[in-house]
Design a protein around this motif. Structure first.
Motif, PDB file in Angstrom:
ATOM      1  N   ARG A   1       5.544  -8.420   1.127  1.00 61.19           N
ATOM      2  CA  ARG A   1       5.551  -8.296   2.597  1.00 61.19           C
ATOM      3  C   ARG A   1       6.072  -6.927   3.024  1.00 61.19           C
ATOM      4  N   PHE A   2       7.168  -6.498   2.397  1.00 61.56           N
ATOM      5  CA  PHE A   2       7.758  -5.208   2.755  1.00 61.56           C
ATOM      6  C   PHE A   2       6.801  -4.051   2.446  1.00 61.56           C
ATOM      7  N   ASP A   3       6.126  -4.111   1.289  1.00 62.87           N
ATOM      8  CA  ASP A   3       5.180  -3.052   0.914  1.00 62.87           C
ATOM      9  C   ASP A   3       4.064  -2.935   1.932  1.00 62.87           C
ATOM     10  N   TRP A   4       3.510  -4.092   2.320  1.00 61.00           N
ATOM     11  CA  TRP A   4       2.412  -4.056   3.299  1.00 61.00           C
ATOM     12  C   TRP A   4       2.924  -3.535   4.647  1.00 61.00           C
TER      13      TRP A   4
ATOM     14  N   ARG B   1       2.530  -0.365   9.141  1.00 61.95           N
ATOM     15  CA  ARG B   1       3.276  -0.610  10.372  1.00 61.95           C
ATOM     16  C   ARG B   1       2.775   0.261  11.523  1.00 61.95           C
ATOM     17  N   CYS B   2       2.117   1.400  11.214  1.00 60.60           N
ATOM     18  CA  CYS B   2       1.577   2.271  12.259  1.00 60.60           C
ATOM     19  C   CYS B   2       0.204   1.765  12.686  1.00 60.60           C
TER      20      CYS B   2
ATOM     21  N   GLU C   1       7.703 -16.610   4.685  1.00 66.53           N
ATOM     22  CA  GLU C   1       7.005 -16.484   5.970  1.00 66.53           C
ATOM     23  C   GLU C   1       7.991 -16.625   7.143  1.00 66.53           C
ATOM     24  N   LEU C   2       8.854 -17.626   7.082  1.00 68.58           N
ATOM     25  CA  LEU C   2       9.812 -17.856   8.171  1.00 68.58           C
ATOM     26  C   LEU C   2      10.802 -16.688   8.294  1.00 68.58           C
ATOM     27  N   ALA C   3      11.337 -16.240   7.152  1.00 64.76           N
ATOM     28  CA  ALA C   3      12.312 -15.155   7.173  1.00 64.76           C
ATOM     29  C   ALA C   3      11.696 -13.861   7.693  1.00 64.76           C
ATOM     30  N   PHE C   4      10.457 -13.561   7.271  1.00 64.46           N
ATOM     31  CA  PHE C   4       9.798 -12.315   7.676  1.00 64.46           C
ATOM     32  C   PHE C   4       9.408 -12.352   9.155  1.00 64.46           C
ATOM     33  N   ASP C   5       8.906 -13.501   9.617  1.00 66.01           N
ATOM     34  CA  ASP C   5       8.501 -13.619  11.026  1.00 66.01           C
ATOM     35  C   ASP C   5       9.690 -13.554  11.969  1.00 66.01           C
ATOM     36  N   ARG C   6      10.839 -14.104  11.561  1.00 70.01           N
ATOM     37  CA  ARG C   6      12.030 -14.012  12.402  1.00 70.01           C
ATOM     38  C   ARG C   6      12.483 -12.567  12.568  1.00 70.01           C
ATOM     39  N   TRP C   7      12.199 -11.745  11.566  1.00 64.73           N
ATOM     40  CA  TRP C   7      12.571 -10.335  11.633  1.00 64.73           C
ATOM     41  C   TRP C   7      11.573  -9.523  12.463  1.00 64.73           C
ATOM     42  N   VAL C   8      10.274  -9.767  12.260  1.00 70.06           N
ATOM     43  CA  VAL C   8       9.232  -8.964  12.910  1.00 70.06           C
ATOM     44  C   VAL C   8       8.909  -9.482  14.307  1.00 70.06           C
TER      45      VAL C   8
ATOM     46  N   LYS D   1      -4.631  -2.638   2.850  1.00 66.15           N
ATOM     47  CA  LYS D   1      -4.557  -3.836   2.023  1.00 66.15           C
ATOM     48  C   LYS D   1      -4.592  -5.076   2.900  1.00 66.15           C
ATOM     49  N   GLU D   2      -4.954  -6.181   2.278  1.00 71.35           N
ATOM     50  CA  GLU D   2      -4.947  -7.451   2.997  1.00 71.35           C
ATOM     51  C   GLU D   2      -3.510  -7.841   3.313  1.00 71.35           C
ATOM     52  N   GLN D   3      -3.288  -8.282   4.530  1.00 72.59           N
ATOM     53  CA  GLN D   3      -1.933  -8.632   4.944  1.00 72.59           C
ATOM     54  C   GLN D   3      -1.471  -9.904   4.240  1.00 72.59           C
TER      55      GLN D   3
END
Length: 408
Positions: A37-40, A45-46, A99-106, A61-63
């Protein structure tokens, strides 16, 4: 209705090793999927994906998302056959956590509040895995059958209520051993009690002088479990810091420190449950402040605020009220200590001023008691409470009408 029961389990030495190995492999997979997730995110991000100059832009790359990361687990078991030793449901839970941890951050939660950047989990920091489906006959005679682990002895300190079915099973490793958490559900239990009384209401004001004060003037003393345990914790913490990193003696001291912290947390949790139970025995509706505990924990009173555990207590109170068919009403916290509960005029007070004296109407009482009455008054106009009151009154009228018809 849904509820959870937690029991301590006594696995054999071989079963404990399997649980530890499962948690460690799940930890590695969690870190790997989070790194994806972090690599993508860093590469994409731009929003600009075109360049007006002649230059090379790498192909996007595919998300990574829950579905394609979950699908990658099939290949994982081919490339790393030892992952076949883990039950598929426990393994499929890992991409869901990511998924939950990443979405709470983004993206943030439903209220738009974002959490911090997710961290990679170090050794021993992945502590729970879950079986999302469970068959009832796998938990009988104080033994629970866990796939890929075997039959494990359970200390059943209270029986499962009749009619409740086990939906999910979670295995957790804590400082003093292993625990199983059963998520139970019974659709036939009503969400609100038939004899619910919206007039039986109180307001509670939580504080640091007293743990809580009700609108009737009753108080509950604050126990300060952490502060009372600080001397013992300081001794064990020094023992940990003096021992060589990576040594067996240091691991032993760390385990001892974890047990002491868990003892403090268990005392606090027991106090919260008993206090919530006592309140719900007396009242059908409890009004409480909607506090920003995270913000209060950034002040110089942070240690006392976290030791009191207001957020945990209000969560326990709300859950127990729902299970009992009762109601907890959150109200806006601002101004409850400053406003006069008798005339409504704002009377400014500093934090060290513990008594409310209104210069306009002459009303005089304890500051926390005054705040509790304000909280109760604000909850009376709550829309949910009004609806319950209307339902209750209509039920009484209907019963009276039925009674009169029977008499005629």
């Amino acid at each position: 209705m849904k509820t959870s029961y937690q029991y301590k389990i006594k696995p054999t030495k071989q079963q404990a090793e399997k649980i530890d190995k499962t948690l460690e492999m799940l930890r590695h997979q969690y870190n790997y999927l989070l790194a994806q997730r972090f690599d993508w995110y860093e590469m994409n991000r731009c929003p600009i994906d075109r360049c007006p100059l002649i230059c090379h832009i790498p192909e996007l790359k595919e998300q990574p998302n829950y579905y394609n990361q979950k699908a990658s687990l099939v290949k994982l078991k081919i490339d790393r056959p030892w992952y076949k030793e883990i039950h598929s449901q426990a393994l499929q839970e890992v991409p869901k956590r990511v998924e939950l941890a990443f979405d709470r951050w983004v993206k943030g939660d439903v209220n738009g509040k974002k959490s911090g950047r997710p961290r990679f989990k170090g050794e021993g920091q992945y502590k729970t895995f879950t079986y999302t489906q469970f068959k009832q006959h796998h938990f009988v005679n104080n033994k629970i059958t866990l796939s890929k682990i075997g039959d494990v002895k359970v200390i059943v300190h209270r029986p499962i209520p009749d009619g409740f079915k086990i939906k999910t099973v979670s295995i957790t490793k804590k400082a003093d051993g292993y625990y199983v958490t059963l998520c139970l559900e019974d659709a036939t239990v009503p969400t609100i009690k038939p004899d619910f009384n919206p007039e039986s209401i109180t307001g509670i004001d939580v504080g640091l002088k007293e743990f809580l004060t009700t609108s009737e003037g009753e108080t509950v003393a604050i126990p300060q479990h952490y502060r009372k345990s600080q001397k013992r914790l300081r001794v064990i913490q020094k023992r940990v810091s003096r021992r060589k990193k990576g040594s067996k003696r240091r691991q032993k001291a760390v385990k001892q420190l974890g047990k002491q912290h868990k003892k403090v947390a268990d005392k606090r949790k027991d106090f919260h449950f008993k206090t919530a139970n006592n309140l719900l025995k007396k009242y059908d509706v409890i009004a409480a402040e909607d506090l920003d505990v995270k913000g209060l924990a950034r002040t110089r009173l942070a240690k006392s605020v976290l030791d009191a555990g207001w957020s945990s207590f209000l969560s326990i109170l709300t859950n127990k009220a729902e299970n009992a068919g009762l109601l907890v009403v959150p109200v806006k916290a601002s101004g409850t200590s400053q406003d006069c509960s008798n005339c409504g005029v704002k009377v400014p007070k500093k934090l060290h001023e513990r008594w409310h004296n209104c210069p306009h109407c002459g009303y005089s009482l304890d500051r926390d008691h005054n705040a509790a009455i304000n909280i109760k008054n604000r909850a009376v106009g709550h829309s949910v409470l009004k609806a319950k009151s209307l339902l209750s009154s209509s039920r009484i009228v209907l019963e009276a009408y039925t009674y009169c018809e029977a008499e005629v």
